[in-house]
Design a protein around this motif. Sequence first.
Motif, mmCIF file in Angstrom:
data_model
loop_
_atom_site.group_PDB
_atom_site.id
_atom_site.type_symbol
_atom_site.label_atom_id
_atom_site.label_comp_id
_atom_site.label_asym_id
_atom_site.label_seq_id
_atom_site.Cartn_x
_atom_site.Cartn_y
_atom_site.Cartn_z
ATOM 1 N N ARG A 182 43.146 24.061 1.345
ATOM 2 C CA ARG A 182 43.181 24.714 -0.020
ATOM 3 C C ARG A 182 44.002 25.917 0.231
ATOM 4 N NH1 ARG A 182 37.906 27.883 -2.712
ATOM 5 N NH2 ARG A 182 39.035 29.194 -4.270
ATOM 6 N N TRP A 183 44.174 26.634 1.466
ATOM 7 C CA TRP A 183 44.972 27.830 1.836
ATOM 8 C C TRP A 183 46.316 27.549 2.335
ATOM 9 C CZ3 TRP A 183 39.566 27.393 3.002
ATOM 10 C CH2 TRP A 183 38.794 28.080 2.236
ATOM 11 N N LEU A 184 46.332 26.466 3.230
ATOM 12 C CA LEU A 184 47.419 26.285 3.970
ATOM 13 C C LEU A 184 48.514 25.443 3.236
ATOM 14 C CD1 LEU A 184 46.440 26.533 7.484
ATOM 15 C CD2 LEU A 184 47.518 28.167 6.250
ATOM 16 N N ARG A 185 47.944 24.194 2.486
ATOM 17 C CA ARG A 185 48.972 23.319 1.940
ATOM 18 C C ARG A 185 50.174 23.895 1.116
ATOM 19 N NH1 ARG A 185 48.634 19.088 -2.166
ATOM 20 N NH2 ARG A 185 49.725 17.292 -1.293
ATOM 21 N N PRO A 186 49.743 24.874 0.210
ATOM 22 C CA PRO A 186 50.918 25.311 -0.722
ATOM 23 C C PRO A 186 52.059 26.001 0.399
ATOM 24 C CG PRO A 186 48.922 26.051 -1.660
ATOM 25 C CD PRO A 186 48.447 25.401 -0.332
ATOM 26 N N TRP A 187 51.678 26.680 1.593
ATOM 27 C CA TRP A 187 52.661 27.015 2.344
ATOM 28 C C TRP A 187 53.590 25.811 2.923
ATOM 29 C CZ3 TRP A 187 54.142 26.345 7.304
ATOM 30 C CH2 TRP A 187 55.069 26.668 7.952
#
Length: 319
Positions: A182-187
């Motif tokens: 949820r937090w790292l996939r956008p990066w």
Amino acid sequence: MLSRLFPDRFVPVLLATILLASLLPVRGAAVPVAQGLSTAAIVFLFFLNGVRLPRDEVLHGIRNWKLQGSALAFCFGVMALLGLAAQAATAPVLPATLALGFLFLGILPSTVQSATAASSLAGGNVAASVVAAALLNLTGVAASPLLFAALAGAEGEIHGQAVLRIVAILLLPFVAGQLVQRWLRPWVLANRGLATVMDRTAIAIAVYVAFSAAVVAGIWGLLDGREIGIVFAAVAVLLALSFGGAWALGGLLNLARADRITLLFSGAQKSIAVGAPLAATLFPPATAGMVLVPILVYHMAQLILSAWIAPILARRQEV
């Protein structure tokens, strides 16, 4: 000319890795350090895969059960049987661990980026390709070692220590990546180029360390030109049967052309990204390098073949 000969940039990277391991293999006191680095690279690789593979899209895409079910059946059923047949056919003329590599090739999941990219270039169902890649790799983390153990008999027996290594090095990092997705996939999605470089660097390190051990153990003294030729011939037959079989299966199931293209690349391609770490986990270092030879050859050949096939399929679709 190089781009035509090696349509995928990872092919020359793998060739350079094998050459480097052959000329400058890891020896002596450097071996534990290299193995530790390889283990760290594998952990990172599976953590990154956990971050990248879209769990929500997998759950949504399972609704296309006809395509996804056939991809699972072909990748882990038909391909596993083809690998078993290739092992049986080459066992009388190749070293046992090298022949075993064909079965190991057959039980691996599909590629992620390569299958999706080829499907996109060929005019396939890109969304379904992403789902198929994710579903096959999620399944493969657990199913591939179990399938190998079931088909390989005594040679594939998985001991308790190997099970713990699979859980610690492959499964736990993957689960951790899924948890923080949820937090790292956008990066990761915003930095696809960097993520791909890190991904392929980790694979190259694992291949280099495993193949170094095989070189030190005398792999080039054990294999002559005839045996290397047999490996290439067997891989060529496997490529023809796998790509031809996946395309024929799509036709038998009367899949839409875009879904048939997705099945072709998702079903027939095999992942060195899972193969190298899994071999390092299941086998002693010297054995792992020998077992990896068929998947190394197959992986490079499938990238070249896919890059040639995809534009042809795209042009025929336009007509």
